[in-house]
Design an enzyme around this catalytic site. Structure first.
Site, PDB file in Angstrom:
ATOM      1  N   ASP A  13       0.811  -1.228   0.000  1.00  0.00           N
ATOM      2  CA  ASP A  13       0.000   0.000   0.000  1.00  0.00           C
ATOM      3  C   ASP A  13       0.842   1.275   0.000  1.00  0.00           C
ATOM      4  OD1 ASP A  13      -2.301  -1.629   0.189  1.00  0.00           O
ATOM      5  OD2 ASP A  13      -1.859  -1.873   2.309  1.00  0.00           O
ATOM      6  N   GLY A  17       0.103   1.623  -7.539  1.00  0.00           N
ATOM      7  CA  GLY A  17      -0.830   1.827  -8.650  1.00  0.00           C
ATOM      8  C   GLY A  17      -0.734   3.239  -9.189  1.00  0.00           C
ATOM      9  N   HIS A  42      -4.652  -1.743  -5.863  1.00  0.00           N
ATOM     10  CA  HIS A  42      -3.893  -0.567  -6.300  1.00  0.00           C
ATOM     11  C   HIS A  42      -4.884   0.530  -6.682  1.00  0.00           C
ATOM     12  CE1 HIS A  42      -0.035  -3.030  -7.349  1.00  0.00           C
ATOM     13  NE2 HIS A  42      -0.432  -3.167  -6.102  1.00  0.00           N
ATOM     14  N   ARG A 256      -9.953  -2.995   6.235  1.00  0.00           N
ATOM     15  CA  ARG A 256      -9.440  -2.802   7.607  1.00  0.00           C
ATOM     16  C   ARG A 256      -8.713  -1.468   7.738  1.00  0.00           C
ATOM     17  NH1 ARG A 256      -6.247  -8.480   8.154  1.00  0.00           N
ATOM     18  NH2 ARG A 256      -5.938  -8.040   5.961  1.00  0.00           N
TER      19      ARG A 256
HETATM   20  P1  IMP Z   1      -2.529 -12.789   2.267  1.00  0.00           P
HETATM   21  O1  IMP Z   1      -1.418 -12.731   1.294  1.00  0.00           O
HETATM   22  O2  IMP Z   1      -3.808 -12.201   1.715  1.00  0.00           O
HETATM   23  O3  IMP Z   1      -2.742 -14.151   2.842  1.00  0.00           O
HETATM   24  O4  IMP Z   1      -2.130 -11.852   3.507  1.00  0.00           O
HETATM   25  C1  IMP Z   1      -0.952 -12.102   4.267  1.00  0.00           C
HETATM   26  C2  IMP Z   1      -0.489 -10.831   4.928  1.00  0.00           C
HETATM   27  O5  IMP Z   1      -0.097  -9.901   3.935  1.00  0.00           O
HETATM   28  C3  IMP Z   1      -1.578 -10.119   5.739  1.00  0.00           C
HETATM   29  O6  IMP Z   1      -0.990  -9.428   6.822  1.00  0.00           O
HETATM   30  C4  IMP Z   1      -2.138  -9.140   4.746  1.00  0.00           C
HETATM   31  O7  IMP Z   1      -2.781  -8.051   5.366  1.00  0.00           O
HETATM   32  C5  IMP Z   1      -0.883  -8.720   4.012  1.00  0.00           C
HETATM   33  N1  IMP Z   1      -1.171  -8.281   2.652  1.00  0.00           N
HETATM   34  C6  IMP Z   1      -1.457  -9.037   1.578  1.00  0.00           C
HETATM   35  N2  IMP Z   1      -1.630  -8.279   0.495  1.00  0.00           N
HETATM   36  C7  IMP Z   1      -1.449  -7.006   0.863  1.00  0.00           C
HETATM   37  C8  IMP Z   1      -1.451  -5.752   0.166  1.00  0.00           C
HETATM   38  O8  IMP Z   1      -1.655  -5.643  -1.046  1.00  0.00           O
HETATM   39  N3  IMP Z   1      -1.214  -4.649   0.914  1.00  0.00           N
HETATM   40  C9  IMP Z   1      -0.951  -4.715   2.223  1.00  0.00           C
HETATM   41  N4  IMP Z   1      -0.933  -5.855   2.914  1.00  0.00           N
HETATM   42  C10 IMP Z   1      -1.168  -6.985   2.243  1.00  0.00           C
HETATM   43 MG    MG Z   2      -2.987  -1.861  -1.682  1.00  0.00          MG
END
Ligand code: IMP
Ligand code: MG
Length: 339
Positions: A13, A17, A42, A256
């Site tokens: 984040d 994007g 993004h 969140r």
């Molecule tokens: P997962 O990859 O969706 O299983 O998430 C695993 C960890 O990575 C969690 O803490 C998510 O919040 C974080 N996470 C996954 N994708 C993103 C993203 O695009 N931005 C920020 N955190 C992410």
């Molecule tokens: Mg993001």
């Protein structure tokens, strides 16, 4: 070299994007490739509209850029179809036959996994479950097997490599960030893939010799949407609410409220070296005092000036990136270019 790469330098984040979209308008790439899963949102503010893209490349804003999803892309077909309609880019979308379809069973199994959703804080899109099936060589559906996507499917490595031979220029938009890399991040509080530049090249079907500028994106602070370490985490409710409102620090896929911490020099150093970053792009500078560049004032004062000075330490890490872009608002063109 012809392939510029955008990577996240922190906990995801960072504004990949927006920076990808800005670079696309500026450089008018022939192709832009996005890899990874739909857990990554993004966000792009363009023509008075907000686009939260989980799969389509931010470079859709440049009409001449062809949009490519690589073999390392994981697709939820319903979501992608919505984004194709939203961006109006159906006629310039190309999908690798080996991009994986995340099926409802993947999403359901991830969401039913209390440890993944709790301790790890997964976004719950099913990316991890689909990656696991791929590693286990289980029966999967690929883009080539999905009737709704068949018309977009082409041999991406062949297409891109032929285009490179003819001198095409490309932008590769990676996902997530340094802290979330399954290889180099803060395991187990990471995503299911590596999230660094070389992996993105491989996921697209490109060899390493074509890498051009590597843009590492940073905010002047660090956010994390799930559990795991956040150095100097901000706990004061009032201070936090400014980030959540003015800074829009709310998960774009998960909804969140993002946790916020101080700028983490160790993570930044790691991001520069592991990605071999040649350029830094800073976003959200407007959340610091002394960063009012909206009326054409091109120098910083106060906290913003102090932050820009601390970046010198990041620029001192090999390969010595330079600060190239500073974004001071959500709009696509709210960007200061530093020489
Ligand atoms: P997962 O990859 O969706 O299983 O998430 C695993 C960890 O990575 C969690 O803490 C998510 O919040 C974080 N996470 C996954 N994708 C993103 C993203 O695009 N931005 C920020 N955190 C992410
Ligand atoms: Mg993001």
């Amino acid at each position: 070299m012809p392939v510029d790469i955008v990577v996240g330098g922190q906990g995801g984040d960072e504004g990949k994007g927006k920076i990808a979209a800005y670079l696309a308008v500026k450089n008018e790439y022939d192709y832009s490739i996005r890899v990874g899963g739909p857990n990554a949102g993004h966000t792009i503010f363009f023509n008075d509209k907000i686009y939260t893209l989980k799969t389509m490349p931010g470079a859709f804003v440049c009409k001449r850029t062809k949009l490519v999803l690589g073999a390392g892309t994981y697709i939820i077909t319903d979501w992608l179809e919505k984004e194709i309609a939203l961006t109006g880019a159906a006629n310039r979308l190309i999908i690798d036959p080996h991009a994986v379809i995340i099926e409802p069973r993947h999403t359901a199994s991830e969401r039913a996994d209390a440890r993944m959703m709790g301790k790890i804080g997964s976004v719950g899109t099913g990316l991890g479950a689909a990656v696991r099936d791929r590693v286990d060589r289980k029966k999967l559906r690929f883009a080539k097997d999905e009737p709704r996507l068949k018309k977009y499917v082409k041999d991406v490595p062949e297409l891109l490599n032929k285009a490179l031979a003819k001198g095409s220029r490309m932008l590769l938009e990676g996902t997530q960030g340094m802290k979330l890399s399954n290889l180099h991040g803060e395991y187990p509080f990471v995503t299911s893939r590596d999230t660094t530049a070389s992996t993105f090249m491989g996921e697209a079907g490109l060899g390493p010799k074509y890498a051009g500028e590597v843009y590492a994106i940073f905010k002047p602070y660090v956010t994390r949407v799930g559990p795991g370490a956040v150095a100097n985490e901000l706990k004061d409710k009032k201070a936090l609410s400014r980030f959540h409102t003015a800074g829009r620090e709310v998960g774009s896929v998960s909804g969140r409220l993002r946790r916020v911490g101080g700028f983490d020099m160790d993570v930044a150093r790691l991001a520069v070296s592991i990605n071999s970053a040649t350029r830094l792009a800073i976003t959200h500078i407007d959340l610091l005092d002394g960063a009012d560049v909206s009326r054409g004032i091109r120098s910083f004062s106060g906290a913003a000036k102090k932050f820009m000075a601390t970046l010198e330490k990041v620029c001192a890490v090999y390969p010595y990136p330079k600060v190239a872009l500073v974004s001071y608002g959500p709009g696509l063109f709210d960007v200061l270019e530093l020489k």
